[in-house]
Design a protein around this motif. Structure first.
Motif, mmCIF file in Angstrom:
data_model
loop_
_atom_site.group_PDB
_atom_site.id
_atom_site.type_symbol
_atom_site.label_atom_id
_atom_site.label_comp_id
_atom_site.label_asym_id
_atom_site.label_seq_id
_atom_site.Cartn_x
_atom_site.Cartn_y
_atom_site.Cartn_z
ATOM 1 N N ASP A 1 -8.107 2.255 7.506
ATOM 2 C CA ASP A 1 -6.819 1.820 6.961
ATOM 3 C C ASP A 1 -7.101 0.861 5.804
ATOM 4 O OD1 ASP A 1 -6.153 -1.210 7.679
ATOM 5 O OD2 ASP A 1 -7.138 -0.401 9.448
ATOM 6 N N HIS A 2 -6.383 1.045 4.692
ATOM 7 C CA HIS A 2 -6.739 0.248 3.523
ATOM 8 C C HIS A 2 -5.530 -0.009 2.623
ATOM 9 C CE1 HIS A 2 -9.653 -1.834 1.274
ATOM 10 N NE2 HIS A 2 -10.661 -0.976 1.387
ATOM 11 N N LEU A 3 -5.703 -1.028 1.798
ATOM 12 C CA LEU A 3 -4.808 -1.316 0.672
ATOM 13 C C LEU A 3 -5.662 -1.193 -0.579
ATOM 14 C CD1 LEU A 3 -2.825 -4.356 2.088
ATOM 15 C CD2 LEU A 3 -1.785 -2.284 1.164
ATOM 16 N N MET A 4 -5.596 -0.053 -1.223
ATOM 17 C CA MET A 4 -6.500 0.247 -2.332
ATOM 18 C C MET A 4 -5.897 -0.213 -3.657
ATOM 19 S SD MET A 4 -9.328 1.641 -1.154
ATOM 20 C CE MET A 4 -10.047 3.042 -2.006
ATOM 21 N N PHE A 5 -5.833 -1.524 -3.794
ATOM 22 C CA PHE A 5 -5.310 -2.102 -5.023
ATOM 23 C C PHE A 5 -6.236 -1.811 -6.199
ATOM 24 C CE2 PHE A 5 -3.482 -5.595 -2.136
ATOM 25 C CZ PHE A 5 -2.258 -4.956 -2.032
ATOM 26 N N VAL A 6 -5.637 -1.591 -7.360
ATOM 27 C CA VAL A 6 -6.392 -1.536 -8.608
ATOM 28 C C VAL A 6 -6.579 -2.944 -9.150
ATOM 29 C CG1 VAL A 6 -6.368 -0.640 -10.978
ATOM 30 C CG2 VAL A 6 -5.549 0.792 -9.086
ATOM 31 N N ASP A 7 -5.605 -3.822 -8.894
ATOM 32 C CA ASP A 7 -5.668 -5.231 -9.274
ATOM 33 C C ASP A 7 -5.145 -6.066 -8.110
ATOM 34 O OD1 ASP A 7 -5.838 -7.660 -10.589
ATOM 35 O OD2 ASP A 7 -3.985 -7.347 -11.746
ATOM 36 N N ALA B 1 0.289 -1.370 -4.133
ATOM 37 C CA ALA B 1 -0.436 -0.441 -3.252
ATOM 38 C C ALA B 1 -0.414 0.979 -3.793
ATOM 39 C CB ALA B 1 0.166 -0.474 -1.847
ATOM 40 N N TYR B 2 0.614 1.288 -4.596
ATOM 41 C CA TYR B 2 0.776 2.654 -5.105
ATOM 42 C C TYR B 2 0.594 2.741 -6.620
ATOM 43 C CZ TYR B 2 2.700 3.157 -0.421
ATOM 44 O OH TYR B 2 2.864 3.150 0.947
ATOM 45 N N ALA B 3 -0.144 1.780 -7.190
ATOM 46 C CA ALA B 3 -0.385 1.812 -8.637
ATOM 47 C C ALA B 3 -1.288 2.974 -9.029
ATOM 48 C CB ALA B 3 -1.001 0.486 -9.085
ATOM 49 N N ASN B 4 -2.201 3.352 -8.140
ATOM 50 C CA ASN B 4 -3.067 4.509 -8.397
ATOM 51 C C ASN B 4 -2.309 5.798 -8.103
ATOM 52 O OD1 ASN B 4 -5.568 6.158 -8.576
ATOM 53 N ND2 ASN B 4 -5.284 6.309 -6.353
ATOM 54 N N GLU C 1 -14.767 8.662 -12.610
ATOM 55 C CA GLU C 1 -14.713 9.024 -14.020
ATOM 56 C C GLU C 1 -13.755 8.123 -14.787
ATOM 57 O OE1 GLU C 1 -13.609 13.103 -14.140
ATOM 58 O OE2 GLU C 1 -15.521 13.846 -13.378
ATOM 59 N N ARG C 2 -12.757 7.623 -14.102
ATOM 60 C CA ARG C 2 -11.745 6.776 -14.755
ATOM 61 C C ARG C 2 -12.143 5.313 -14.787
ATOM 62 N NH1 ARG C 2 -5.352 6.985 -13.340
ATOM 63 N NH2 ARG C 2 -5.687 8.946 -14.453
ATOM 64 N N HIS C 3 -12.775 4.840 -13.714
ATOM 65 C CA HIS C 3 -13.054 3.401 -13.582
ATOM 66 C C HIS C 3 -14.560 3.142 -13.680
ATOM 67 C CE1 HIS C 3 -8.923 2.543 -12.414
ATOM 68 N NE2 HIS C 3 -8.990 3.522 -11.518
ATOM 69 N N PRO C 4 -14.993 2.307 -14.608
ATOM 70 C CA PRO C 4 -16.422 1.983 -14.697
ATOM 71 C C PRO C 4 -16.888 1.220 -13.471
ATOM 72 C CG PRO C 4 -15.121 0.588 -16.170
ATOM 73 C CD PRO C 4 -14.189 1.627 -15.622
ATOM 74 N N ILE D 1 -7.146 5.910 4.430
ATOM 75 C CA ILE D 1 -5.681 5.976 4.470
ATOM 76 C C ILE D 1 -5.127 4.787 3.698
ATOM 77 C CG2 ILE D 1 -3.652 6.175 5.932
ATOM 78 C CD1 ILE D 1 -5.608 8.376 6.529
ATOM 79 N N ASN D 2 -4.525 5.046 2.552
ATOM 80 C CA ASN D 2 -3.921 3.990 1.745
ATOM 81 C C ASN D 2 -2.426 3.893 2.029
ATOM 82 O OD1 ASN D 2 -3.874 2.095 -0.684
ATOM 83 N ND2 ASN D 2 -2.396 3.642 -1.330
#
Length: 219
Positions: free
Chosen positions: A92-98, A172-175, A213-216, A8-9
């Motif tokens: 529960d998570h904060l799935m940051f890309v950066d 948090a919502y960059a993805n 597929e998007r992120h190495p 859950i992001n």
């Protein structure tokens, strides 16, 4: 058979903790609850928390040091290991890309079933939730660090949380790749969980595979 993982992001105030508890309470499957709140609030030693003397190496709301990132990698690996034993986990998570939290998670959970859910309330509702939220339960490590920081720290904590809310909302919502996206400001926790259960019944999540597929691989 692997256990189901539900990630859950969402930013602080999005309803992640309530959703995790509601899903675990009502699901016929026994879910363990794990995630960022437990990691940062309970599992990390006090000195690495946001009020600790070594916070730069650990957890701060808008910056994750090397100790925090290592702990996150371990948490992702533990969740995957639990799934491989047949245990279901809601996270529960904060799935940051950066910082690259999402990238680490999608690769460490390769090969196990993950449903990726995004809870995104409207900005107006989120802002109101954060500014009116009472700090009712503070985990012992955070209490320890706050006590050392002085009596003014609770007010400072509330002010800091409000100040970083716009940053959280952006990061948090960059993805944009999920299996299910819900406006948690327009739904009750029970309705949110009904939608999650309905999506689980449709079949496996595919978001993590698409994200790989998007992120190495970062490690």
């Amino acid at each position: 058979m692997s256990g189901q993982i539900v990630v859950i992001n969402g930013t602080s105030g999005a309803g992640k903790t309530t959703t995790c508890a509601t899903l675990a309470r009502h699901s016929p499957d026994p879910y363990l609850m794990f995630g960022m709140d437990l990691l940062a609030g309970t599992l990390l030693p006090a000195r690495y928390t946001m009020f600790g003397a070594m916070k730069e190496q650990g957890y701060q709301p808008t910056a994750y040091g090397p100790v925090c990132m290592q702990a996150l990698s371990a948490m992702h690996a533990m969740i995957a290991a639990a799934s491989r034993t047949g245990q279901s986990v809601v996270v529960d998570h904060l799935m940051f890309v950066d910082p690259p939290v999402l990238q680490d998670a999608v690769w460490r959970m390769e090969g196990v079933p993950v449903l990726f859910v995004n809870l995104k309330p409207s900005w107006d509702v989120l802002e109101k939730r954060v500014t009116t939220r009472e700090i009712s339960f503070i985990p012992p490590p955070i209490q320890e660090a706050m006590a050392a920081a002085g009596p003014e720290i609770v007010q400072a904590f509330a002010e800091q949380l409000g100040a970083v809310t716009p940053w959280f909302y952006e990061h948090a919502y960059a993805n944009e790749i999920y299996d299910l996206e819900l406006d948690s400001s327009a739904m009750t926790p029970e309705q949110v969980c009904q939608r999650i259960e309905a999506r689980l019944a449709e079949g496996p999540g595919t978001a993590f595979a698409r994200l790989r597929e998007r992120h190495p691989k970062p490690f």
